[in-house]
Design a protein around this motif. Structure first.
Motif, PDB file in Angstrom:
ATOM      1  N   ASN A  24      -5.507 -20.006  -0.438  1.00 18.57           N
ATOM      2  CA  ASN A  24      -5.186 -18.761   0.259  1.00 18.57           C
ATOM      3  C   ASN A  24      -6.430 -17.875   0.277  1.00 18.57           C
ATOM      4  OD1 ASN A  24      -3.768 -16.700   1.540  1.00 18.57           O
ATOM      5  ND2 ASN A  24      -2.949 -15.877  -0.380  1.00 18.57           N
ATOM      6  N   PRO A  25      -7.385 -18.184   1.148  1.00 18.47           N
ATOM      7  CA  PRO A  25      -8.647 -17.439   1.154  1.00 18.47           C
ATOM      8  C   PRO A  25      -8.484 -16.031   1.713  1.00 18.47           C
ATOM      9  CG  PRO A  25      -8.555 -18.908   3.029  1.00 18.47           C
ATOM     10  CD  PRO A  25      -7.342 -19.218   2.194  1.00 18.47           C
ATOM     11  N   LYS A  26      -9.422 -15.170   1.356  1.00 21.97           N
ATOM     12  CA  LYS A  26      -9.473 -13.851   1.969  1.00 21.97           C
ATOM     13  C   LYS A  26     -10.133 -13.985   3.338  1.00 21.97           C
ATOM     14  CE  LYS A  26      -9.404 -11.007  -2.184  1.00 21.97           C
ATOM     15  NZ  LYS A  26     -10.060  -9.919  -2.951  1.00 21.97           N
ATOM     16  N   VAL A  27      -9.537 -13.342   4.333  1.00 23.34           N
ATOM     17  CA  VAL A  27      -9.988 -13.489   5.713  1.00 23.34           C
ATOM     18  C   VAL A  27     -10.062 -12.120   6.382  1.00 23.34           C
ATOM     19  CG1 VAL A  27      -8.918 -15.771   5.867  1.00 23.34           C
ATOM     20  CG2 VAL A  27      -7.632 -13.755   6.603  1.00 23.34           C
ATOM     21  N   ALA A  28     -10.563 -12.111   7.601  1.00 28.36           N
ATOM     22  CA  ALA A  28     -10.581 -10.898   8.423  1.00 28.36           C
ATOM     23  C   ALA A  28      -9.588 -11.079   9.562  1.00 28.36           C
ATOM     24  CB  ALA A  28     -11.980 -10.641   8.970  1.00 28.36           C
ATOM     25  N   THR A  37      -9.479  -3.748  11.374  1.00 25.26           N
ATOM     26  CA  THR A  37      -9.616  -5.103  10.861  1.00 25.26           C
ATOM     27  C   THR A  37      -9.208  -5.127   9.399  1.00 25.26           C
ATOM     28  OG1 THR A  37     -11.415  -5.649  12.394  1.00 25.26           O
ATOM     29  CG2 THR A  37     -11.187  -7.033  10.434  1.00 25.26           C
ATOM     30  N   TYR A  38      -8.263  -5.993   9.084  1.00 24.09           N
ATOM     31  CA  TYR A  38      -7.806  -6.160   7.706  1.00 24.09           C
ATOM     32  C   TYR A  38      -8.679  -7.190   7.016  1.00 24.09           C
ATOM     33  CZ  TYR A  38      -5.006  -8.483   4.071  1.00 24.09           C
ATOM     34  OH  TYR A  38      -4.580  -9.075   2.910  1.00 24.09           O
ATOM     35  N   ASP A  77      -0.157  -1.880  10.722  1.00 27.57           N
ATOM     36  CA  ASP A  77      -0.347  -0.505  10.244  1.00 27.57           C
ATOM     37  C   ASP A  77       0.378  -0.212   8.939  1.00 27.57           C
ATOM     38  OD1 ASP A  77       2.228  -0.644  11.142  1.00 27.57           O
ATOM     39  OD2 ASP A  77       2.096   1.078  12.505  1.00 27.57           O
ATOM     40  N   GLN A  78       0.754  -1.261   8.203  1.00 21.75           N
ATOM     41  CA  GLN A  78       1.480  -1.142   6.940  1.00 21.75           C
ATOM     42  C   GLN A  78       2.945  -0.751   7.123  1.00 21.75           C
ATOM     43  OE1 GLN A  78      -0.618  -2.841   4.852  1.00 21.75           O
ATOM     44  NE2 GLN A  78      -0.277  -1.365   3.233  1.00 21.75           N
ATOM     45  N   ASP A  79       3.357  -0.493   8.350  1.00 19.75           N
ATOM     46  CA  ASP A  79       4.736  -0.101   8.609  1.00 19.75           C
ATOM     47  C   ASP A  79       5.427  -1.046   9.585  1.00 19.75           C
ATOM     48  OD1 ASP A  79       4.768   2.307   7.011  1.00 19.75           O
ATOM     49  OD2 ASP A  79       3.466   3.203   8.528  1.00 19.75           O
ATOM     50  N   GLY A  80       4.839  -2.214   9.812  1.00 20.46           N
ATOM     51  CA  GLY A  80       5.419  -3.183  10.733  1.00 20.46           C
ATOM     52  C   GLY A  80       5.921  -4.405   9.990  1.00 20.46           C
ATOM     53  N   SER A 219      -6.548  -2.151   3.658  1.00 21.16           N
ATOM     54  CA  SER A 219      -5.538  -2.070   4.717  1.00 21.16           C
ATOM     55  C   SER A 219      -5.489  -0.679   5.340  1.00 21.16           C
ATOM     56  CB  SER A 219      -4.163  -2.456   4.170  1.00 21.16           C
ATOM     57  OG  SER A 219      -3.833  -1.681   3.044  1.00 21.16           O
ATOM     58  N   HIS A 220      -6.543   0.132   5.085  1.00 16.89           N
ATOM     59  CA  HIS A 220      -6.709   1.439   5.728  1.00 16.89           C
ATOM     60  C   HIS A 220      -5.646   2.456   5.313  1.00 16.89           C
ATOM     61  CE1 HIS A 220      -9.919  -0.082   8.320  1.00 16.89           C
ATOM     62  NE2 HIS A 220      -9.176  -1.146   8.488  1.00 16.89           N
ATOM     63  N   LYS A 221      -5.186   2.365   4.075  1.00 13.76           N
ATOM     64  CA  LYS A 221      -4.333   3.385   3.483  1.00 13.76           C
ATOM     65  C   LYS A 221      -5.118   4.027   2.347  1.00 13.76           C
ATOM     66  CE  LYS A 221      -0.607   2.700   5.953  1.00 13.76           C
ATOM     67  NZ  LYS A 221      -0.042   3.745   6.834  1.00 13.76           N
ATOM     68  N   TYR A 222      -4.956   5.350   2.169  1.00 13.67           N
ATOM     69  CA  TYR A 222      -5.715   5.974   1.088  1.00 13.67           C
ATOM     70  C   TYR A 222      -4.803   6.654   0.068  1.00 13.67           C
ATOM     71  CZ  TYR A 222      -5.563  10.336   3.955  1.00 13.67           C
ATOM     72  OH  TYR A 222      -5.188  11.421   4.700  1.00 13.67           O
ATOM     73  N   TYR A 223      -5.351   6.760  -1.155  1.00 15.16           N
ATOM     74  CA  TYR A 223      -4.593   7.223  -2.310  1.00 15.16           C
ATOM     75  C   TYR A 223      -5.409   8.242  -3.102  1.00 15.16           C
ATOM     76  CZ  TYR A 223      -2.132   2.848  -1.273  1.00 15.16           C
ATOM     77  OH  TYR A 223      -1.455   1.830  -0.647  1.00 15.16           O
TER      78      TYR A 223
END
Length: 257
Positions: A24-28, A37-38, A77-80, A219-223
């Protein structure tokens, strides 16, 4: 009860589906919908019924998990994806906190012939008062990537896990002609500059961002608080927003909005 108890946080460790790929590699993954781009793992151990709805009980059987792509799990978008279906039910409970009505929530993974990884899922959601009566179709794919649904093999090019932070650091320092330490100092006079220096304040297991600063995930979410700052890009909130990132709507044991 499970929804109230979960409070939107992770309730256990995801179990490995019966057909989990050997690699399960990390990909774009580039999303035309958001323009983002994730960078991260292609496959997730995807809940059929999420922990925000079923609580700790969602971790009692590997049959509640399927091999899902990142877009299948949370969308662009983290909500789909499956998250959209979960949020539909969550919104109902949030709007009806004292109701005695119930929700029937059923997920059916869809397999083609003898394939071991589903092509998608259908989530049927119906509340007993009739406010919700819908079916959500979730496709298990990733833009620009061909997937073998028997083995999980794919044609995505693996990336290094530090690609997002490294590339951002390169853009920051090269645009000003500075090395990394000088680029970090320059951040003090330029609120929109990016920085990979994690200068938050420790509070127990949490690292708390300074005023006006945030930790941005791949994933373009900030904390505002995280347990492992090295997994995030540390930058001003205005810079995060200008790059398209949004504040996370909920936290977990690793990050808090």
């Amino acid at each position: 009860g499970e929804y109230a108890d979960s409070r939107g946080s992770r309730q256990g460790s995801p179990l490995e589906p019966s057909s989990w790929p050997t690699t399960n590699p990390k990909v774009a993954i580039s999303y035309a919908f958001t323009g983002h781009t994730y960078h991260g793992y292609l496959y997730n151990r995807s809940h059929s019924i999420g922990d925000s709805l079923l609580g700790a009980k969602s971790y009692t059987s590997e049959n509640n998990f399927t091999t899902g792509t990142r877009p299948q799990n949370v969308g662009a978008d983290q909500d789909g994806g499956m998250r959209y279906a979960e949020e539909t039910a969550e919104a109902y409970w949030a709007s009806n906190p004292n109701t005695s009505d119930t929700i029937k929530y059923e997920t059916t993974p869809l397999y083609y012939h003898s394939e071991t990884i589903p092509r998608g899922s259908i989530v049927d959601i119906k509340s007993s008062d009739g406010q919700i009566n819908t079916a959500v179709a979730v496709i298990n794919s990733a833009e620009g990537i061909k997937i073998n649904y028997n083995t999980g093999n794919n044609n995505a090019k693996p990336i290094k896990s530090t690609s997002r932070r490294s590339s951002q650091a390169t853009r920051t320092t090269s645009s000003h002609g500075y090395g990394s330490s000088t680029g970090s100092a320059n951040h003090k006079t330029n609120a929109t500059a990016r920085s990979t220096t994690h200068s938050g304040t420790k509070s127990g297991q949490w690292t708390v961002a300074a005023a006006g600063m945030v930790y941005v995930s791949d994933s373009h979410k900030y904390y505002s608080q995280v347990t492992n700052p090295d997994n995030y890009t540390y930058e001003s909130e205005s810079a995060a927003q200008s790059s398209g990132a949004t504040r996370a709507s909920r936290g977990n044991q690793y990050a808090r909005p």
